[in-house]
Design an enzyme around this catalytic site. Structure first.
Site, PDB file in Angstrom:
ATOM      1  N   GLY A   1       0.818  -1.207   0.000  1.00 35.71           N
ATOM      2  CA  GLY A   1       0.000   0.000   0.000  1.00 35.71           C
ATOM      3  C   GLY A   1       0.853   1.259   0.000  1.00 35.71           C
ATOM      4  O   GLY A   1       0.531   2.253  -0.660  1.00 35.71           O
TER       5      GLY A   1
ATOM      6  N   ASN B   1      -7.901   3.562   8.970  1.00 27.54           N
ATOM      7  CA  ASN B   1      -7.421   2.285   9.501  1.00 27.54           C
ATOM      8  C   ASN B   1      -7.675   2.132  10.999  1.00 27.54           C
ATOM      9  O   ASN B   1      -7.804   1.033  11.499  1.00 27.54           O
ATOM     10  CB  ASN B   1      -5.928   2.101   9.208  1.00 27.54           C
ATOM     11  CG  ASN B   1      -5.107   3.338   9.444  1.00 27.54           C
ATOM     12  OD1 ASN B   1      -5.459   4.422   8.981  1.00 27.54           O
ATOM     13  ND2 ASN B   1      -4.024   3.208  10.168  1.00 27.54           N
TER      14      ASN B   1
ATOM     15  N   GLN C   1      -7.915   0.273   3.328  1.00 26.60           N
ATOM     16  CA  GLN C   1      -8.809  -0.278   4.363  1.00 26.60           C
ATOM     17  C   GLN C   1     -10.231  -0.526   3.899  1.00 26.60           C
ATOM     18  O   GLN C   1     -11.073  -0.925   4.706  1.00 26.60           O
ATOM     19  CB  GLN C   1      -8.799   0.626   5.613  1.00 26.60           C
ATOM     20  CG  GLN C   1      -7.477   0.610   6.365  1.00 26.60           C
ATOM     21  CD  GLN C   1      -7.127  -0.733   7.000  1.00 26.60           C
ATOM     22  OE1 GLN C   1      -7.974  -1.625   7.120  1.00 26.60           O
ATOM     23  NE2 GLN C   1      -5.872  -0.908   7.399  1.00 26.60           N
TER      24      GLN C   1
ATOM     25  N   SER D   1      -3.564  -2.726  -0.878  1.00 26.81           N
ATOM     26  CA  SER D   1      -2.467  -3.564  -0.403  1.00 26.81           C
ATOM     27  C   SER D   1      -2.986  -4.983  -0.178  1.00 26.81           C
ATOM     28  O   SER D   1      -3.966  -5.172   0.568  1.00 26.81           O
ATOM     29  CB  SER D   1      -1.957  -2.978   0.913  1.00 26.81           C
ATOM     30  OG  SER D   1      -0.981  -3.809   1.470  1.00 26.81           O
ATOM     31  N   GLY D   2      -2.350  -5.976  -0.796  1.00 25.36           N
ATOM     32  CA  GLY D   2      -2.861  -7.344  -0.758  1.00 25.36           C
ATOM     33  C   GLY D   2      -3.026  -7.921   0.637  1.00 25.36           C
ATOM     34  O   GLY D   2      -4.004  -8.604   0.922  1.00 25.36           O
ATOM     35  N   HIS D   3      -2.056  -7.622   1.529  1.00 29.59           N
ATOM     36  CA  HIS D   3      -2.079  -8.317   2.828  1.00 29.59           C
ATOM     37  C   HIS D   3      -3.204  -7.852   3.743  1.00 29.59           C
ATOM     38  O   HIS D   3      -3.405  -8.408   4.817  1.00 29.59           O
ATOM     39  CB  HIS D   3      -0.717  -8.211   3.527  1.00 29.59           C
ATOM     40  CG  HIS D   3      -0.381  -6.879   4.104  1.00 29.59           C
ATOM     41  ND1 HIS D   3      -0.515  -6.595   5.441  1.00 29.59           N
ATOM     42  CD2 HIS D   3       0.106  -5.744   3.549  1.00 29.59           C
ATOM     43  CE1 HIS D   3      -0.119  -5.354   5.682  1.00 29.59           C
ATOM     44  NE2 HIS D   3       0.266  -4.812   4.552  1.00 29.59           N
TER      45      HIS D   3
ATOM     46  N   THR E   1      11.357  -7.111 -12.472  1.00 34.56           N
ATOM     47  CA  THR E   1      10.696  -8.345 -12.915  1.00 34.56           C
ATOM     48  C   THR E   1       9.443  -8.595 -12.085  1.00 34.56           C
ATOM     49  O   THR E   1       9.474  -8.504 -10.852  1.00 34.56           O
ATOM     50  CB  THR E   1      11.676  -9.540 -12.784  1.00 34.56           C
ATOM     51  OG1 THR E   1      12.817  -9.241 -13.588  1.00 34.56           O
ATOM     52  CG2 THR E   1      11.033 -10.837 -13.245  1.00 34.56           C
TER      53      THR E   1
ATOM     54  N   CYS F   1       1.736   0.967  12.798  1.00 31.72           N
ATOM     55  CA  CYS F   1       2.969   1.758  12.692  1.00 31.72           C
ATOM     56  C   CYS F   1       3.210   2.589  13.933  1.00 31.72           C
ATOM     57  O   CYS F   1       4.345   2.871  14.290  1.00 31.72           O
ATOM     58  CB  CYS F   1       2.901   2.694  11.511  1.00 31.72           C
ATOM     59  SG  CYS F   1       2.325   1.870  10.066  1.00 31.72           S
TER      60      CYS F   1
HETATM   61  N1  PLP Z   1      -2.950   2.979   4.035  1.00 29.46           N
HETATM   62  C1  PLP Z   1      -3.684   2.555   5.070  1.00 29.46           C
HETATM   63  C2  PLP Z   1      -4.995   3.195   5.349  1.00 29.46           C
HETATM   64  C3  PLP Z   1      -3.208   1.515   5.879  1.00 29.46           C
HETATM   65  O1  PLP Z   1      -3.943   1.094   6.920  1.00 29.46           O
HETATM   66  C4  PLP Z   1      -1.957   0.938   5.600  1.00 29.46           C
HETATM   67  C5  PLP Z   1      -1.400  -0.118   6.472  1.00 29.46           C
HETATM   68  O2  PLP Z   1      -1.745  -0.238   7.618  1.00 29.46           O
HETATM   69  C6  PLP Z   1      -1.238   1.412   4.489  1.00 29.46           C
HETATM   70  C7  PLP Z   1      -1.764   2.434   3.736  1.00 29.46           C
HETATM   71  C8  PLP Z   1       0.100   0.853   4.135  1.00 29.46           C
HETATM   72  O3  PLP Z   1      -0.004  -0.414   3.561  1.00 29.46           O
HETATM   73  P1  PLP Z   1       1.296  -1.354   3.484  1.00 29.46           P
HETATM   74  O4  PLP Z   1       1.585  -1.830   4.852  1.00 29.46           O
HETATM   75  O5  PLP Z   1       0.900  -2.457   2.554  1.00 29.46           O
HETATM   76  O6  PLP Z   1       2.394  -0.513   2.924  1.00 29.46           O
END
Ligand code: PLP
Length: 399
Positions: free
Chosen positions: A74, A153, A183, A203-205, A241, A329
């Site tokens: 992300g 988030n 989110q 973001s995939g995860h 790649t 974070c």
């Molecule tokens: N944006 C939001 C709203 C998020 O909650 C997060 C991750 O918590 C991100 C961006 C960042 O994603 P990534 O951890 O895949 O870089």
């Protein structure tokens, strides 16, 4: 040692769906060719990327699959969009974002502020809703870009992106809109055409694909300089790649996410509501940091007044419950959440706020376990809080 594990931190990351893993496996072991090679062996890999791009196009309701760029996360999606755009737009020096963005947007804006850009950070009210009047006032002929999240988030509050786009475009049709949809992916429907969005990142995860893959939608005709310069991959927009198994993984996760949207909106929302209603009912110093209905269905953020969030998390962890205070974070630092501060959350609840975030793998039994186990933990922490009078007053108020 407690063997139970109840994972309620799905806004931080999610479990990879077994169906996603199954889809990815052949691209590690058998179809491992470089998709750009000339021989036949690479054809399956390049076909897999083509199909995955098509699936992401469907997920976003983009016009063409050429509007999709695969990234690594992300943060890369946001950086590619914001920095890539500003590199091509050298004349306009005004950019706008919100006070409650994830650091991958907020810190990019702070970086540009240091470079001499005029930056406006739009505020939110006590429920976490964006101040649209302030946005309307700030967009002008010099505004190159507006960047906003779709859902927060920490609180799950959804911003009205279609309305935001209308405001931005009516003030300046040339201003570009980037939406951080990290989110909302897998929680509510994403439709870039209806919402009239220029760029959007996921973001995939966060929706049951692995860590290490993301996607960015860039509307045709939007000029973007690449962040990673090198080969011709991703139509010259992102060199390197291609990560074929992970690209296959995010596309499969997107397909599954779309299929489970209804389940999220009904069953997961029901479980989330059950959790928060019971916590607020049973615990004297618990209160929702936002109660508005316009939230993603999986998230609740609850303030436990006069006690420390980190202590709650440690006690929860002891009995196998994973939750978080602030975002992944910021947790680990003692700084209170910038999101809750922007909402004006009272300081009494700022340090004791906990986010629970569910997923389609969350069960009723797990929610019942938290409902049963949390009150005695809070009671214990209340008893060692220096704010006994205040807590007693809240007790009397609720009973
Ligand atoms: N944006 C939001 C709203 C998020 O909650 C997060 C991750 O918590 C991100 C961006 C960042 O994603 P990534 O951890 O895949 O870089």
């Amino acid at each position: 040692m407690n063997n139970k594990m109840i994972y309620l931190d799905n806004n931080a990351t999610t479990k990879v769906d077994k169906k996603v893993v199954d889809e990815m496996m052949p691209y590690f072991e058998e179809e491992y060719a470089n998709p750009s090679s000339m021989y036949d062996f690479s054809k399956k890999a390049s076909k897999a990327i083509k199909e995955s791009r098509e699936m992401m196009k469907e997920f976003f309701n983009a016009k063409t699959s050429n509007e999709i760029i695969f990234t690594s996360c992300g943060s890369e999606s946001a950086n590619t969009a914001i920095r890539g755009l500003l590199e091509t737009e050298k004349n306009k020096k005004h950019i706008i974002t919100t006070k409650v963005e994830h650091p991958c947007v907020l810190n990019v804006f702070k970086y540009y502020e240091k470079q001499g850009y005029k930056v406006d950070y739009i505020g939110v009210n006590s429920n976490g809703e964006l101040d649209l009047a302030e946005l309307q006032e700030k967009v002008d002929k010099d505004t190159a870009l507006v960047a906003t999240m779709w859902a927060n988030n920490e609180t799950g509050v959804i911003f009205p992106v279609q309305k935001i786009s209308e405001i931005v475009k009516s003030k300046n049709p040339e201003t570009k809109l980037f939406v951080d949809a990290v989110q909302v992916a897998g929680k509510i429907d994403i439709d870039v055409q209806t919402a009239n969005i220029d760029m959007l990142g996921v973001s995939g995860h966060k929706f049951h694909a692995p860590k290490g893959v993301g996607a960015l939608y860039v509307k045709s005709g939007t000029l973007l300089n690449p962040l990673i310069i090198g080969g011709h991959q991703e139509r010259g927009k992102r060199a390197g790649t291609e990560n074929v198994p992970y690209i296959v993984g995010i596309a499969k996760a997107a397909e599954l996410a779309k299929e489970s949207l209804k389940y999220e909106a009904t069953e997961i929302k029901r479980l989330r509501d059950k959790l928060e209603t019971n916590i607020v009912k049973n615990i004297c110093n618990a209160k929702l940091n936002t109660s508005i209905s316009n939230r993603v269905p999986n998230t609740t953020n609850i303030g436990f007044e006069y006690i420390e969030g980190e202590l709650i998390l440690l006690h929860l962890s002891d009995i196998g419950i994973c939750a978080s205070s602030g975002s992944a974070c910021t947790s680990g630092s003692l700084e209170p959440s910038h999101v809750l501060r922007a909402m004006g959350t009272p300081f009494t609840a700022l340090h004791g706020s906990i986010r629970f975030s569910l997923s389609r793998f969350t069960t009723e039994e797990e929610i019942d376990y938290v409902i049963e186990k949390l009150p005695p933990i809070i009671e214990k922490l209340n008893n060692i809080s220096p704010y006994q009078d205040e807590i007693n007053a809240l007790k009397n108020l609720k009973h």
